[in-house]
Motif scaffolding. Structure first.
Motif, mmCIF file in Angstrom:
data_model
loop_
_atom_site.group_PDB
_atom_site.id
_atom_site.type_symbol
_atom_site.label_atom_id
_atom_site.label_comp_id
_atom_site.label_asym_id
_atom_site.label_seq_id
_atom_site.Cartn_x
_atom_site.Cartn_y
_atom_site.Cartn_z
ATOM 1 N N LYS A 1 0.776 -1.094 -0.066
ATOM 2 C CA LYS A 1 -0.028 -0.104 -0.032
ATOM 3 C C LYS A 1 0.979 1.268 -0.113
ATOM 4 O O LYS A 1 0.288 2.253 -0.623
ATOM 5 N N GLY B 1 2.573 -9.517 -7.110
ATOM 6 C CA GLY B 1 1.967 -8.738 -6.400
ATOM 7 C C GLY B 1 0.585 -9.487 -5.784
ATOM 8 O O GLY B 1 0.105 -9.558 -4.782
ATOM 9 N N THR C 1 1.070 -12.241 -3.054
ATOM 10 C CA THR C 1 1.000 -11.444 -1.779
ATOM 11 C C THR C 1 -0.228 -11.222 -1.198
ATOM 12 O O THR C 1 -0.688 -11.198 -0.194
ATOM 13 N N GLN C 2 -0.886 -10.291 -2.086
ATOM 14 C CA GLN C 2 -2.380 -9.748 -1.788
ATOM 15 C C GLN C 2 -3.244 -11.013 -1.322
ATOM 16 O O GLN C 2 -4.080 -10.814 -0.752
ATOM 17 N N GLN C 3 -3.070 -12.197 -2.000
ATOM 18 C CA GLN C 3 -3.989 -13.206 -1.808
ATOM 19 C C GLN C 3 -3.680 -13.786 -0.187
ATOM 20 O O GLN C 3 -4.436 -14.224 0.439
ATOM 21 N N THR D 1 -1.411 -12.610 2.044
ATOM 22 C CA THR D 1 -1.192 -11.700 3.351
ATOM 23 C C THR D 1 -2.489 -11.724 4.263
ATOM 24 O O THR D 1 -2.369 -11.803 5.482
#
Length: 453
Positions: free
Chosen positions: A303, A323, A326-328, A330
């Motif tokens: 972010k 990306g 990681t977005q899935q 985290t």
């Protein structure tokens, strides 16, 4: 006849029903347990014969135990006698303790859970199945006149049939419990016994005909010829040795004297060096803890990261895939309330058709998965491969195993402990036992399951 076709012929319904009566379990569950044990023992022996010691042990047990296939010719009759059946079970359990040491209990637990039978029944069936497997292998040794290397090669020739025959729901636990990752992925091969050589001139022994020698191991030639030095040279050598010993004793006394005088000063220096060493170690530890790669910092704080500059009109699939992973993960990993066991895709990871060559954009996602595993050191995953593009003599199931194992190897090369990564292949995703007749799409992808958060 292939190895598994032989087992299907030997373990016919009459034999399985008699085995079920002996262990006092339902016939259907007994059948499932025995099938699972055949795959377990054969797979375990494949793994065992990847070492030279294992090759020799398997061959010696077959020879000394007189496993020649005679049992399989009248197995149904033998199983009518409880005493003979118990003998076969005891014999098999003794052999499995030598060929697959420290694994009997874990195999029993695995089969008990898989087939839904008692653990004691699973152990009894393990012993009986082991005896049957060794008789089938012993029959091959006898009929084909195989030596130890030939037996190991014959066993590994069934690897492809083994991968395709093991039920899909049983393969993951079998691979994990017995450690068959390299076997099912095609990375393992039978060991070849080293040829015995003698790098020195053959040693002849008294009474042996001319030209005949015995050289059972690498030998160092030893000369028993008399000493050619004369008496004067020998005396000089003795005096020289005596003088040298005297010098050594004198030097030792002087060393002890100096150490006694300087003990207190040395102790202070040692203490100061110890303090410096400790301070240095602490500083190094702090430095390592703060040495977070720039990529990792950017990925763990998406972010606040600055947007990457891209050339107009150029795509950046590698960065998007990284990306996305990681977005899935985290939000899932950071929330203790969410249960383990969720399956995620590996976005952007793919292989060239029919090969083990990863596409260029795949490495970014694999690198990001490595970073996530290092960021969450307690996390354990299971890689799940699907393939529908096998070519030549390779099956989709074997190709899917090879692909996920290749990814596992990359993760291990990056410093991830192998015990944290399981790898299984499920072929095209369409079960060969599916008799519904409903068309189902085949799959070609790599997923991973979070086994431990």
């Amino acid at each position: 006849m292939t190895l598994f076709a032989s087992f299907n012929e030997i373990l016919n319904p009459d034999v399985l029903s008699r085995i079920a009566v002996y262990v006092d379990e339902p016939t259907e569950k007994t059948h499932k347990a025995v099938d699972g044990l055949v795959y377990t023992v054969v797979g375990g022996l494949m793994k065992r014969t990847t070492t030279e010691i294992g090759v020799n042990q398997l061959y010696n047990h077959i020879q000394k135990g007189r496993y020649d296939g005679s049992l399989t010719d009248n197995l149904a009759t033998i199983l009518r006698d409880p005493a003979l059946t118990n003998t076969l079970i005891t014999q098999g359990n003794d052999v499995i303790s030598h060929l697959l040491p420290a694994m009997k209990s874990s195999i029993g637990t695995m089969i008990s859970g898989y087939a839904g039978i008692r653990n004691s029944s699973a152990i009894s069936l393990l012993g009986l199945t082991t005896t049957i497997v060794l008789h089938v292998l012993g029959k091959q040794v006898k009929e084909r006149k195989l030596d130890a290397d030939g037996l190991a090669s014959s066993l590994f020739a069934e690897r492809e049939a083994f991968v395709n025959a093991v039920p899909e729901e049983f393969m993951p636990r079998l691979v994990e419990k017995v450690g068959l990752q390299q076997v099912v992925s095609g990375m393992a091969a039978p060991a070849r016994r080293a040829a015995v050589e003698s790098p020195v001139r053959p040693v002849t022994y008294g009474g042996a005909p001319a030209g005949r020698s015995v050289a059972t191991a690498t030998r160092t030639a030893v000369s028993y010829e008399p000493d050619t030095l004369d008496n004067d040279n020998s005396s000089l050598a003795k005096w020289g040795v005596g003088a040298l010993l005297a010098l050594v004793v004198a030097a030792g006394g002087y060393y002890i004297y100096q150490n006694t005088r300087n003990y207190s000063g040395d102790a202070e220096e040692v203490n100061s060096e110890t303090l410096i060493s400790n301070d240095t170690a602490q500083a190094d530890t702090v430095t390592r803890s703060l040495a977070v790669p720039v990529d990792m910092a950017a990925k763990t704080t998406p972010k606040t990261a600055a947007p990457a500059s891209t050339t107009p009109g150029a795509a950046n699939p590698a960065g998007a895939a990284a990306g996305a992973l990681t977005q899935q993960l985290t939000p899932y990993l950071s929330n203790p309330a969410l249960p383990k066991g969720r399956v995620f895709p590996l976005p952007g990871v793919s292989f060239l058709p029919g090969s083990l060559s990863l596409t260029p954009g795949s490495q970014a996602t694999i690198g990001e998965l490595t970073t996530l595993l290092k960021t969450h050191p307690s996390m354990q995953i299971q890689l799940i491969g699907y393939a529908n593009d096998a070519q030549g003599g390779l099956t989709n199931k074997s190709l899917s195993f090879k692909r996920v194992y290749q990814i596992k190897q990359q993760l291990m090369s990056s410093g991830i402990d192998f015990v944290r990564i399981d790898a299984i292949g499920r072929g095209s995703g369409v079960s060969r036992r599916d008799t519904s007749g409903v068309p189902r799409p085949t799959l070609r992808k790599i997923d991973f399951k979070v086994v431990v958060k």
